[in-house]
Design a protein around this motif. Structure first.
Motif, PDB file in Angstrom:
ATOM      1  N   GLU A 159       2.351   1.748  -3.327  1.00  9.94           N
ATOM      2  CA  GLU A 159       1.346   2.270  -4.244  1.00  9.94           C
ATOM      3  C   GLU A 159       1.153   3.774  -4.041  1.00  9.94           C
ATOM      4  O   GLU A 159       1.042   4.543  -5.003  1.00  9.94           O
ATOM      5  CB  GLU A 159       0.023   1.530  -4.036  1.00  9.94           C
ATOM      6  N   ALA A 160       1.147   4.185  -2.767  1.00 10.81           N
ATOM      7  CA  ALA A 160       1.015   5.620  -2.478  1.00 10.81           C
ATOM      8  C   ALA A 160       2.193   6.379  -3.091  1.00 10.81           C
ATOM      9  O   ALA A 160       2.016   7.447  -3.683  1.00 10.81           O
ATOM     10  CB  ALA A 160       0.945   5.847  -0.976  1.00 10.81           C
ATOM     11  N   ALA A 161       3.393   5.825  -2.955  1.00  9.72           N
ATOM     12  CA  ALA A 161       4.575   6.477  -3.524  1.00  9.72           C
ATOM     13  C   ALA A 161       4.406   6.640  -5.030  1.00  9.72           C
ATOM     14  O   ALA A 161       4.690   7.692  -5.599  1.00  9.72           O
ATOM     15  CB  ALA A 161       5.822   5.664  -3.203  1.00  9.72           C
ATOM     16  N   GLU A 162       3.899   5.589  -5.677  1.00 13.62           N
ATOM     17  CA  GLU A 162       3.703   5.662  -7.127  1.00 13.62           C
ATOM     18  C   GLU A 162       2.602   6.663  -7.488  1.00 13.62           C
ATOM     19  O   GLU A 162       2.722   7.417  -8.454  1.00 13.62           O
ATOM     20  CB  GLU A 162       3.363   4.274  -7.679  1.00 13.62           C
ATOM     21  N   ALA A 163       1.543   6.667  -6.667  1.00 13.68           N
ATOM     22  CA  ALA A 163       0.421   7.557  -6.971  1.00 13.68           C
ATOM     23  C   ALA A 163       0.812   9.025  -6.867  1.00 13.68           C
ATOM     24  O   ALA A 163       0.174   9.879  -7.459  1.00 13.68           O
ATOM     25  CB  ALA A 163      -0.743   7.264  -6.030  1.00 13.68           C
ATOM     26  N   TYR A 164       1.844   9.331  -6.094  1.00 15.46           N
ATOM     27  CA  TYR A 164       2.284  10.723  -5.985  1.00 15.46           C
ATOM     28  C   TYR A 164       3.507  11.003  -6.855  1.00 15.46           C
ATOM     29  O   TYR A 164       4.217  11.981  -6.644  1.00 15.46           O
ATOM     30  CB  TYR A 164       2.522  11.103  -4.519  1.00 15.46           C
ATOM     31  N   GLY A 165       3.750  10.123  -7.821  1.00 17.98           N
ATOM     32  CA  GLY A 165       4.721  10.441  -8.857  1.00 17.98           C
ATOM     33  C   GLY A 165       6.177  10.247  -8.480  1.00 17.98           C
ATOM     34  O   GLY A 165       7.049  10.828  -9.111  1.00 17.98           O
ATOM     35  N   LEU A 166       6.475   9.427  -7.465  1.00 17.37           N
ATOM     36  CA  LEU A 166       7.884   9.150  -7.177  1.00 17.37           C
ATOM     37  C   LEU A 166       8.455   8.280  -8.291  1.00 17.37           C
ATOM     38  O   LEU A 166       7.818   7.322  -8.727  1.00 17.37           O
ATOM     39  CB  LEU A 166       8.034   8.416  -5.836  1.00 17.37           C
ATOM     40  N   ASN A 167       9.659   8.618  -8.741  1.00 20.13           N
ATOM     41  CA  ASN A 167      10.277   7.760  -9.740  1.00 20.13           C
ATOM     42  C   ASN A 167      10.975   6.592  -9.038  1.00 20.13           C
ATOM     43  O   ASN A 167      11.013   6.519  -7.814  1.00 20.13           O
ATOM     44  CB  ASN A 167      11.237   8.541 -10.633  1.00 20.13           C
ATOM     45  N   ASP A 192       0.836  -1.211   0.000  1.00 19.42           N
ATOM     46  CA  ASP A 192       0.000   0.000   0.000  1.00 19.42           C
ATOM     47  C   ASP A 192       0.867   1.256   0.000  1.00 19.42           C
ATOM     48  O   ASP A 192       0.555   2.243  -0.674  1.00 19.42           O
ATOM     49  CB  ASP A 192      -0.910   0.018   1.240  1.00 19.42           C
ATOM     50  N   VAL A 193       1.947   1.199   0.789  1.00 18.13           N
ATOM     51  CA  VAL A 193       2.836   2.365   0.871  1.00 18.13           C
ATOM     52  C   VAL A 193       3.552   2.573  -0.471  1.00 18.13           C
ATOM     53  O   VAL A 193       3.690   3.700  -0.950  1.00 18.13           O
ATOM     54  CB  VAL A 193       3.848   2.183   2.024  1.00 18.13           C
ATOM     55  N   VAL A 222      11.729   5.239   0.200  1.00 18.99           N
ATOM     56  CA  VAL A 222      10.694   4.407   0.810  1.00 18.99           C
ATOM     57  C   VAL A 222      11.203   2.989   1.081  1.00 18.99           C
ATOM     58  O   VAL A 222      11.211   2.523   2.215  1.00 18.99           O
ATOM     59  CB  VAL A 222       9.436   4.333  -0.081  1.00 18.99           C
TER      60      VAL A 222
END
Ligand code: ADP
Ligand code: MG
Lengths: 338, 349
Positions: free
Chosen positions: A239-247, A236-237, A255
């Motif tokens: 996914e959150a990183a991806e959802a906020y555009g982290l490369n 989940d964490v 993370v």
């Protein structure tokens, strides 16, 4: 002679078997073969079959074959591995020189300071100090420092190689499938067996011989636990990183590695302990340190020497374990106990 | 309804499996989810989804567990790649975005709130809230100021330097919402954002969301499996079943005209008097005697109307909005609206 001669006769292979043999022996074999009783019947092993038919190779031929093969590729392996591993020899020589030539009144405070710095604990610092004082007092200080120097270098290399390898494994199922059996093998192989190909490859006086043995043995837990730690990070964490555009890079450093750090540190702790176990055995191939004293105790039946050296190894083990565990706890604390 | 369409999903299919693309044709020709799984080992996630999400509205996507809600919302910021179909954001096909453009879109144009909060446990509340700004390269002061502003707005002043696991579930989700608001994106995606919370906290969070929405006018896509929540929040309600849209439209309309037994079952459990509004049951004006009719507002629910006249069945009402008379109904219409309607076979939406 063998009870299997009859079998080869029956199959009509006698002629092929005896191409290089004198015929008189054959008839003798036949005679004895007839008298064999059932109780003594032998398993058709290579050696037994060889007795009946000289064309069948013996087990000894196989081991000799492995040796020959190894010797044949040895020059090639050496030309590749020698320059590649040469820095390891330098690092070990350098660390040994540093740890043994620095005066005790300088090195002891430095080690004390380092331990207090990584553990943030005066209690651990006091433990380190008292153990080092014990080594000095029973005149095992130099040997202990040699052992420590070797562990220091080998653990460092294990971490530098093992952590990236573990991360790569966590990102690729194929790589994981390829490397896991190798790790399994390295972990289950009896420690002495490691030394055999290395002795063939390198001169016994070269430090990289025991350095490689220690690294191969001790690198397994840090690779495994890095891989595991990264794979166990809460999806989940991620996914959150991806959802906020982290490369990918930010996701890894911001993370995944921080969240896997407790597991990675547990791996490093195990790696340190396994280096210590191996450095003692590596005294067989000229690794200096406390292990040589144990070896001396065994070879020359000097019970006392061996026991005291063993005691010093135990102290060193406790010391390394406490310091690395305390560092691990500190990482855990910054992660979750706020 | 002339609002601009912000996000448009057109003919979207998602088939999970090694070779989903080749299975789209089968599904188009009527193969069901269970047949696809049995015969081809592929999971049908979504089929032929067409939804327009309007600017400044709350679009609620509702369905039972496993109906494909999470799959659908993850297509909007491309955490999941579609098998077929189009997704337009402000008229631009987001499927054409690659690499950094895709990351930029996620950071600046969509923000997501998760069911299990999904905060970074190793970062403080303020650092969590400022995530999108940090990724975008804002200065530390800027990040801190923005995080403090939104955390204060969500009632978390003083918790900036705490860590997420020191907070209760409700507070953690406020941090999740602050993280979304800090991103300044026009679209917010909430995947069962309140489902993990206790009922009272949950109701408070719904109120908070509506309050924020009055101020900020975001385009919100909200996922839930709870009809009461859906009706409280939705401007536009989309009902999913087994990966396809079974009915969508204005929530009041769906309650009064369920198109399917599946929706009927959902709808039969709710308190209709509290959910239905006078505008939904009124009849057109013309010919009625309005002299005795009591004025009510178009957005009043029926419960408040019944309460107003203490259940007197002889009363009639005129519906007003902004001083204008819109329609008329009497107590018989209220009683009739209390009874759930059977799905009409030939429902057209
Ligand atoms: N990665 C995946 N691989 C295979 N099937 C999946 C995957 N993700 C979701 N599904 C399936 O898609 C369907 C919808 O799942 P989901 O969108 O999570 O439902 P919801 O959020 O409505 O509970 C389920 O049947 C689920 O098993
Ligand atoms: Mg879901």
């Amino acid at each position: 002679m063998s009870s299997y001669s009859g079998l080869f006769d029956l199959l009509g292979m006698r002629e092929w078997c005896d191409e290089d043999k004198k015929p008189s022996l054959m008839s003798l074999g036949k005679l004895k073969g007839g008298e064999a009783n059932w109780y003594d019947v032998k398993f058709p092993s290579l050696d037994n079959l060889h007795e009946a038919c000289a064309k069948v190779p013996q087990t000894r031929d196989f081991t000799a074959g492995i040796e020959d093969g190894f010797l044949a590729i040895r020059p090639v392996l050496r030309t590749v591995l020698d320059p590649l591993t040469q820095p390891l020899s330098w690092a070990l020589d350098g660390a040994l020189w540093l740890f043994t030539s620095a005066p005790w009144w300088l090195l002891v405070p430095v080690l004390f300071g380092l331990c207090v710095f990584v553990t943030k604990s005066w209690k651990i610092g006091a433990l380190v100090l008292s153990f080092l004082a014990t080594f000095l007092f029973i005149d095992h200080y130099d040997h202990a420092m040699q052992t420590l120097a070797i562990i220091f270098v080998c653990t460092l290399i294990c971490v530098v190689v093992g952590v990236p390898l573990g991360i790569a494994m966590s990102k690729s199922d194929r790589l994981q499938r390829a490397i896991t059996p190798i790790l399994d093998m390295l972990q289950t192989l009896p420690t002495f067996v490691y030394l055999i190909p290395l002795i063939f490859l390198f001169k016994i006086t070269e430090p990289k011989l025991y350095g490689l043995a220690i690294i191969l043995y001790a690198i397994v837990p840090v690779v495994r636990l890095t891989n595991l730690g990264i794979r166990l990070v809460d999806p989940d964490v991620i996914e959150a990183a991806e959802a906020y555009g982290l490369n990918k890079r930010k996701k890894l450093w911001g993370v995944e590695i921080p969240l896997a750090l407790p597991t990675i540190m547990a791996g490093i702790n195990q790696t340190i302990m396994m280096s210590l176990a191996m450095v003692v055995i590596a005294s067989l191939v000229s690794a200096p340190g406390l292990g040589t004293l144990v070896l001396d105790g065994i070879n020359n039946l000097r019970l006392g020497v061996g026991f005291v050296a063993g005691f010093a190894i135990v102290l060193l083990a406790i010391l390394l374990d406490r310091v690395s565990k305390a560092a691990l706890d500190r990482v855990n604390a910054t992660q979750s106990n706020h | 309804m002339s609002k601009k369409v912000k996000v448009s999903v057109q003919g979207l299919y998602k088939i999970f499996g090694d070779d989903g693309a080749s299975k789209v044709e089968l599904v188009k020709n009527g193969m069901t989810k269970s047949e696809l799984l049995d015969q081809h080992g592929h999971v049908l996630g979504l089929q032929d989804i067409n939804v327009d999400m309007k600017e400044g509205e709350i679009t609620v996507i509702m369905g039972l567990s496993g109906s494909g809600k999470s799959t659908l919302i993850r297509h909007l910021n491309r955490l999941i790649e579609p098998t077929a179909g189009k997704i337009l954001l402000d008229g631009e096909d987001i499927l054409s975005l690659q690499g950094d453009n895709l990351l930029e879109m996620r950071r600046t144009r969509m923000s997501m709130v998760f069911q299990k909060f999904a905060l970074f446990p190793h970062r403080t509340v303020a650092e969590n809230a400022a995530l999108a700004l940090e990724v975008g390269g804002a200065s530390k002061q800027e990040q801190r100021a923005e995080a403090e502003k939104w955390l204060a707005r969500l009632g978390l002043k003083g918790f900036e330097d705490s860590y997420p696991n020191q907070l209760s579930g409700g507070m953690q989700q406020r941090v999740g919402i602050a993280r979304a608001l800090c991103a300044h994106s026009e679209v917010m995606l909430l995947d069962e954002a309140f489902s993990a919370l206790d009922p009272i906290i949950r109701s408070q969070m719904q109120d908070l969301l509506l309050e924020l929405q009055k101020e900020l006018h975001k385009t919100i896509i909200f996922i839930t499996h709870d009809l009461d929540e859906a009706l409280k929040l939705a401007d536009h309600l989309v009902i999913l079943k087994d990966g396809y849209v079974i009915q969508q439209g204005e929530p009041q309309h769906i309650i009064l005209n369920p198109s399917d037994v599946y929706i009927e079952r959902f709808v039969s459990d709710i308190n209709r008097a509290r959910v239905l509004r006078t505008r939904s049951i009124m009849k057109p004006l013309g010919g009625q005697d309005l002299s005795v009719a009591l004025p009510v507002l178009a957005d009043d629910n029926l419960e408040s109307v019944i309460e107003m006249v203490h259940g007197d069945t002889s009363k009639s009402f005129v519906v007003e909005e902004n001083g204008e008379q819109l329609g008329y109904f009497d107590m018989h219409d209220i009683v009739a609206a209390m009874v759930p309607q059977r799905a009409k076979e030939e429902w057209v939406g």
